[in-house]
Design a protein around this motif. Structure first.
Motif, short mmCIF file in Angstrom:
data_model
loop_
_atom_site.label_atom_id
_atom_site.label_comp_id
_atom_site.label_asym_id
_atom_site.label_seq_id
_atom_site.Cartn_x
_atom_site.Cartn_y
_atom_site.Cartn_z
N TYR A 263 0.81 -1.21 0.00
CA TYR A 263 0.00 0.00 0.00
C TYR A 263 0.85 1.27 0.00
CZ TYR A 263 -3.62 -3.36 1.20
OH TYR A 263 -4.48 -4.44 1.20
N GLY A 264 2.18 1.09 -0.09
CA GLY A 264 3.06 2.24 -0.21
C GLY A 264 3.56 2.81 1.11
N SER A 265 3.21 2.20 2.24
CA SER A 265 3.65 2.73 3.53
C SER A 265 5.08 2.29 3.84
CB SER A 265 2.71 2.27 4.65
OG SER A 265 2.68 0.85 4.70
N MET A 266 5.76 3.06 4.67
CA MET A 266 7.15 2.76 5.05
C MET A 266 7.21 1.78 6.22
SD MET A 266 8.83 6.55 4.81
CE MET A 266 10.35 5.97 5.54
N LEU A 267 6.36 2.00 7.23
CA LEU A 267 6.35 1.17 8.42
C LEU A 267 4.90 1.02 8.88
CD1 LEU A 267 9.26 2.87 10.39
CD2 LEU A 267 9.41 0.69 9.20
N SER A 268 4.65 0.00 9.71
CA SER A 268 3.31 -0.15 10.28
C SER A 268 3.40 -0.96 11.56
CB SER A 268 2.38 -0.85 9.29
OG SER A 268 2.73 -2.21 9.13
N THR A 269 2.32 -0.96 12.32
CA THR A 269 2.24 -1.77 13.54
C THR A 269 1.00 -2.64 13.44
OG1 THR A 269 1.06 0.06 14.62
CG2 THR A 269 3.43 -0.08 14.98
N PRO A 270 1.09 -3.78 12.73
CA PRO A 270 -0.09 -4.65 12.55
C PRO A 270 -0.61 -5.18 13.88
CG PRO A 270 1.92 -5.77 11.84
CD PRO A 270 2.29 -4.34 12.08
N ILE A 271 -1.91 -5.39 13.94
CA ILE A 271 -2.57 -5.87 15.15
C ILE A 271 -2.57 -7.40 15.15
CG2 ILE A 271 -4.73 -5.84 16.46
CD1 ILE A 271 -5.34 -3.15 15.15
N LEU A 272 -2.41 -7.97 16.33
CA LEU A 272 -2.39 -9.43 16.45
C LEU A 272 -3.69 -10.06 15.98
CD1 LEU A 272 -0.74 -10.03 19.95
CD2 LEU A 272 0.24 -10.55 17.72
N ASN A 273 -3.55 -11.24 15.43
CA ASN A 273 -4.70 -12.05 15.01
C ASN A 273 -4.93 -13.10 16.09
OD1 ASN A 273 -6.69 -13.35 13.56
ND2 ASN A 273 -5.28 -14.34 12.14
N LEU A 274 -5.73 -12.75 17.09
CA LEU A 274 -5.94 -13.65 18.24
C LEU A 274 -6.49 -15.01 17.80
CD1 LEU A 274 -7.48 -11.22 20.90
CD2 LEU A 274 -5.12 -11.99 20.68
N PRO A 275 -6.09 -16.10 18.51
CA PRO A 275 -5.27 -16.14 19.74
C PRO A 275 -3.77 -16.24 19.47
CG PRO A 275 -6.09 -18.31 19.28
CD PRO A 275 -6.62 -17.44 18.19
N GLN A 276 -3.32 -15.87 18.28
CA GLN A 276 -1.90 -15.96 17.96
C GLN A 276 -1.10 -14.99 18.83
OE1 GLN A 276 -1.43 -15.41 13.72
NE2 GLN A 276 -3.10 -16.82 13.25
N SER A 277 0.21 -15.26 18.91
CA SER A 277 1.08 -14.43 19.75
C SER A 277 2.00 -13.52 18.97
CB SER A 277 1.95 -15.34 20.64
OG SER A 277 1.13 -16.11 21.50
N GLY A 278 2.02 -13.67 17.62
CA GLY A 278 2.93 -12.84 16.85
C GLY A 278 2.43 -12.59 15.43
N VAL A 279 2.92 -11.52 14.83
CA VAL A 279 2.60 -11.18 13.44
C VAL A 279 3.81 -10.48 12.83
CG1 VAL A 279 1.48 -9.03 14.21
CG2 VAL A 279 1.07 -9.89 11.90
N LEU A 280 4.12 -10.81 11.59
CA LEU A 280 5.22 -10.19 10.87
C LEU A 280 4.64 -9.18 9.87
CD1 LEU A 280 8.18 -9.93 9.84
CD2 LEU A 280 7.67 -11.84 8.29
N GLY A 281 5.01 -7.93 10.03
CA GLY A 281 4.58 -6.89 9.09
C GLY A 281 5.73 -6.52 8.18
N MET A 282 5.55 -6.66 6.87
CA MET A 282 6.64 -6.43 5.91
C MET A 282 6.42 -5.15 5.12
SD MET A 282 7.29 -10.26 4.48
CE MET A 282 5.73 -10.23 3.60
N HIS A 283 7.53 -4.45 4.84
CA HIS A 283 7.47 -3.23 4.04
C HIS A 283 8.70 -3.15 3.16
CE1 HIS A 283 4.52 -2.31 7.10
NE2 HIS A 283 4.04 -1.39 6.30
#
Length: 283
Positions: A263-283
């Motif tokens: 989407y053209g963004s430089m950085l982001s803080t993705p929200i967790l997909n419960l009940p998971q404990s982690g998410v990888l946001g790529m840019h």
């Protein structure tokens, strides 16, 4: 008078009276309509009564302002000699009041639209994640030079062998699996007073659709090849965009990959997909 012609002589006198074929259907052509889905394609010639302005006739200072601000010079009436656009003409645009937004004219000051059940569910789950999880985001850079080079060198052979392009997602999925094996707590979830460590790796990946964001699951990612990952991701993504995902397609993920960079963004803080404990946001 009509000139005589032979088979190998062009009658220039007759040609001058004929209208070139390219303009024969000009009056019948449909007007240009812009939509969100279609790129701008010019299908009409400018009206003959209005002479098109060539950027080459602009002064260097005016041309620079036009190019930097993407100004449509065809809509500007120049005050210079022979209608030439001057720098003052561009500056005067700043004093012109813009027209109201088309949507405002069509639907009024505000619109009230009921959310679909999918959007309501997405909103509810994301809000639950914010309220129930202690989230932390860290930012790291990864040198992709070797992967980009390897993908480029093997792309043609990969497509011939497996019938699908070698993308970057298969590399990201495999890298996540290795990371989750090294740090099992990230592939775990908390239930009551217990931590459930999962020894399988179902990677969820976010897909943006017209109806909203969905997160289907790529199952047993540690047990399938690069080619199978690429094929499965393509199949699941097509199902998502066609609105054909089932509940099973969306459940059972242990970790999520979200590619916000598209989407053209430089950085982001993705929200967790419960009940998971982690998410990888790529840019």
């Amino acid at each position: 008078p009509q000139k005589k012609t032979s088979d190998n002589i062009i009658n220039f006198g007759k040609e001058k009276t004929q209208k070139p074929k390219i303009f024969e259907d000009e009056e019948k052509e449909e007007p240009l309509v812009l939509t969100k889905e279609e790129p701008l394609v010019l299908t009409q010639e400018l009206p003959s009564s209005k002479k098109a302005i060539n950027k080459k006739t602009l002064s260097p200072a005016v041309r620079k302002i036009v190019e930097e601000n993407k100004i449509d010079i065809q809509s500007i009436k120049g005050t210079g000699k022979s209608g030439q656009i001057l720098k003052g003409d561009l500056i005067s645009l700043m004093g012109s009041a813009p027209q109201p937004f088309e949507r405002k004219l069509k639907y009024g000051q505000e619109e009230r639209i009921k959310m679909s059940r999918l959007r309501q569910t997405i909103a509810k789950r994301l809000k639950e994640a914010q309220e129930n999880a202690a989230m932390l985001t860290t930012f790291n850079e990864v040198d992709m030079t070797n992967i980009i080079e390897m993908r480029k060198n093997n792309q043609e052979d990969f497509q011939k062998r497996f019938g699908i392009k070698l993308g970057f997602m298969s590399f990201f999925v495999k890298a996540c699996v290795l990371g989750l094996k090294a740090f099992p707590a990230i592939n775990a979830e908390i239930e009551g007073q217990e931590i459930i460590y999962k020894n399988y790796y179902n990677i969820s990946f976010a897909v943006g659709t017209e109806k909203g964001l969905v997160v289907p699951v790529l199952r047993s990612a540690d047990e399938i090849s690069f080619a199978e990952i690429e094929k499965n991701i393509k199949t699941i993504s097509e199902k998502a965009r066609d609105g054909k995902l089932t509940i099973d397609d969306l459940q059972g993920g242990t970790f999520t990959i979200s590619n916000g960079g598209v989407y053209g963004s430089m950085l982001s803080t993705p929200i967790l997909n419960l009940p998971q404990s982690g998410v990888l946001g790529m840019h």
